[in-house]
Write a protein that holds these residues in place. Structure first.
Motif, PDB file in Angstrom:
ATOM      1  N   THR A   1     -66.514  27.813  15.437  1.00  0.00           N
ATOM      2  CA  THR A   1     -66.234  28.075  16.843  1.00  0.00           C
ATOM      3  C   THR A   1     -64.781  27.741  17.172  1.00  0.00           C
ATOM      4  O   THR A   1     -64.312  26.634  16.899  1.00  0.00           O
ATOM      5  N   VAL A   2     -64.078  28.701  17.747  1.00  0.00           N
ATOM      6  CA  VAL A   2     -62.692  28.482  18.168  1.00  0.00           C
ATOM      7  C   VAL A   2     -62.608  28.614  19.677  1.00  0.00           C
ATOM      8  O   VAL A   2     -63.393  29.321  20.312  1.00  0.00           O
ATOM      9  N   HIS A   3     -61.649  27.912  20.262  1.00  0.00           N
ATOM     10  CA  HIS A   3     -61.406  27.983  21.694  1.00  0.00           C
ATOM     11  C   HIS A   3     -60.196  28.888  21.912  1.00  0.00           C
ATOM     12  O   HIS A   3     -59.052  28.483  21.708  1.00  0.00           O
ATOM     13  N   LEU A   4     -60.468  30.129  22.305  1.00  0.00           N
ATOM     14  CA  LEU A   4     -59.383  31.089  22.477  1.00  0.00           C
ATOM     15  C   LEU A   4     -58.568  30.790  23.730  1.00  0.00           C
ATOM     16  O   LEU A   4     -57.352  30.878  23.732  1.00  0.00           O
ATOM     17  N   ASN A   5     -59.272  30.444  24.793  1.00  0.00           N
ATOM     18  CA  ASN A   5     -58.610  30.113  26.052  1.00  0.00           C
ATOM     19  C   ASN A   5     -59.581  29.307  26.902  1.00  0.00           C
ATOM     20  O   ASN A   5     -60.662  28.936  26.434  1.00  0.00           O
TER      21      ASN A   5
ATOM     22  N   GLU B   1     -55.321  36.847  18.345  1.00  0.00           N
ATOM     23  CA  GLU B   1     -55.091  35.943  19.475  1.00  0.00           C
ATOM     24  C   GLU B   1     -55.087  34.490  19.015  1.00  0.00           C
ATOM     25  O   GLU B   1     -54.295  33.682  19.486  1.00  0.00           O
ATOM     26  N   PHE B   2     -55.975  34.185  18.063  1.00  0.00           N
ATOM     27  CA  PHE B   2     -56.091  32.798  17.596  1.00  0.00           C
ATOM     28  C   PHE B   2     -54.934  32.400  16.689  1.00  0.00           C
ATOM     29  O   PHE B   2     -54.300  31.368  16.891  1.00  0.00           O
TER      30      PHE B   2
ATOM     31  N   GLU C   1     -49.780  28.684  17.385  1.00  0.00           N
ATOM     32  CA  GLU C   1     -49.439  27.758  16.310  1.00  0.00           C
ATOM     33  C   GLU C   1     -50.257  26.478  16.378  1.00  0.00           C
ATOM     34  O   GLU C   1     -50.677  25.933  15.353  1.00  0.00           O
ATOM     35  N   GLU C   2     -50.506  25.991  17.583  1.00  0.00           N
ATOM     36  CA  GLU C   2     -51.264  24.742  17.733  1.00  0.00           C
ATOM     37  C   GLU C   2     -52.699  24.908  17.247  1.00  0.00           C
ATOM     38  O   GLU C   2     -53.216  24.065  16.511  1.00  0.00           O
ATOM     39  N   LYS C   3     -53.347  26.004  17.632  1.00  0.00           N
ATOM     40  CA  LYS C   3     -54.729  26.253  17.212  1.00  0.00           C
ATOM     41  C   LYS C   3     -54.800  26.481  15.703  1.00  0.00           C
ATOM     42  O   LYS C   3     -55.707  25.984  15.026  1.00  0.00           O
ATOM     43  N   LEU C   4     -53.853  27.251  15.175  1.00  0.00           N
ATOM     44  CA  LEU C   4     -53.842  27.531  13.741  1.00  0.00           C
ATOM     45  C   LEU C   4     -53.630  26.254  12.937  1.00  0.00           C
ATOM     46  O   LEU C   4     -54.301  26.020  11.927  1.00  0.00           O
TER      47      LEU C   4
END
Length: 305
Positions: free
Chosen positions: A148-152, A205-206, A210-213
């Motif tokens: 699960t990723v938080h896109l926004n 988008e993900f 850079e922070e999410k990656l």
């Protein structure tokens, strides 16, 4: 970044009060072990068999999903939670419930997913590529499923699998740095509800944040290290991998008709989009081909879109 699970949790799985559950999972090819934040999930046929959560140091609760209890089963699993597991004897009692829980899940699967759920096949892909002879020579390892990723602020999204490309040739295996992150989309049998362009758009988008990656890479490195220490993923020891800048996006269309007009059309339409052109600048996009009817992922059997 907070650790996925604590060092004492890892120790208890290797040598402490939970070691029998790890031994059981490794001996049962139908089970899949996944690491989440502050807990582990043991999956069976794509469903959560048991969740084990750390309550405090060397103390755990185990949970079974009561939603798998079917109405036509008068002898359903009695337990929903086994509390205060802090010794081997309590772990043995937990293990005694596993065959009954698996049976209950089989009843549920027969009613709800008679053809098998897609998640079950994701676990097969992970199992085959992470361990045994296939895992030894596979070029890809699966670290997490349904990540699960938080896109926004408004939207979360699940990527089917997150993997690591670590080529199996001897020279590459000597180097655990500069590896490739691999984001995998998988559809099994039924394709109609999958939008490859939308999935690609979410990936773009993900990974352009850079922070999410960076956070994802950190978590995957930790998961890889823990799973390897536990003997669940090659090379089965305390190994610290690191990523380079390369990213691969891999699609697995399992048991799809190669003449499927919608799938072929959707791929051709994807190639015309701005999303695809932008992704090609920062990632390699590939489709997996069958490996003599198995699920082993070998670089030679991947085709660039």
């Amino acid at each position: 970044m907070a650790k996925m699970i604590s060092e004492s949790f890892v120790y208890d799985l290797k040598e402490g009060c939970l070691c029998k559950i790890l031994k059981y999972v490794k001996a049962d090819s139908t089970l899949q072990f996944e690491i989440r934040k502050n807990y582990i999930n043991i999956y069976y046929r794509g469903g959560s068999l048991i969740k084990i959560k750390e309550v405090s140091e060397n103390l755990y609760n185990a949970y079974f999903d009561k939603n798998y209890i079917t109405s036509n089963d008068s002898e359903g699993v009695i337990i929903q939670c086994i509390e205060d597991i802090d010794n081997l004897e309590k772990t043995r009692k937990l293990i005694q419930f596993i065959p009954k829980i698996k049976q209950q899940m089989d009843f549920w699967m027969k009613l709800k997913k008679p053809d098998g759920g897609e998640r079950e096949y994701k676990h097969i892909v992970a199992k085959e590529n992470n361990s045994g002879n296939v895992g030894k020579y596979s070029d890809y390892f699966i670290c997490d499923i349904e990540y699960t990723v938080h896109l926004n602020k408004e939207e979360n999204y699940k990527f089917d699998m997150i993997g690591v490309k670590w080529p199996a040739n001897s020279k590459s295996r000597e180097n655990n740095n500069n590896l490739s992150l691999c984001i995998i989309g998988m559809k099994h049998n039924e394709y109609e509800d999958f939008n490859i362009t939308n999935y690609s758009s979410k990936i773009y988008e993900f990974i352009t944040c850079e922070e999410k990656l960076s956070s994802l890479k950190g978590e995957i490195k930790e998961i890889y290290n823990i799973k390897s220490q536990l003997g669940l993923i090659y090379p089965y020891n305390n190994v610290n991998i690191d990523f380079g800048s390369n990213i691969e996006i891999l699609f697995i269309f399992a048991n799809q008709n190669p003449r499927h007009s919608k799938l072929n059309t959707d791929i051709e339409n994807l190639k015309k989009t701005t999303v695809y052109k932008n992704l090609c600048n920062i990632a390699d996009i590939k489709i997996a081909k069958g490996s003599f009817m198995g699920y082993g992922l070998y670089d030679e059997n991947l085709t660039k879109i």
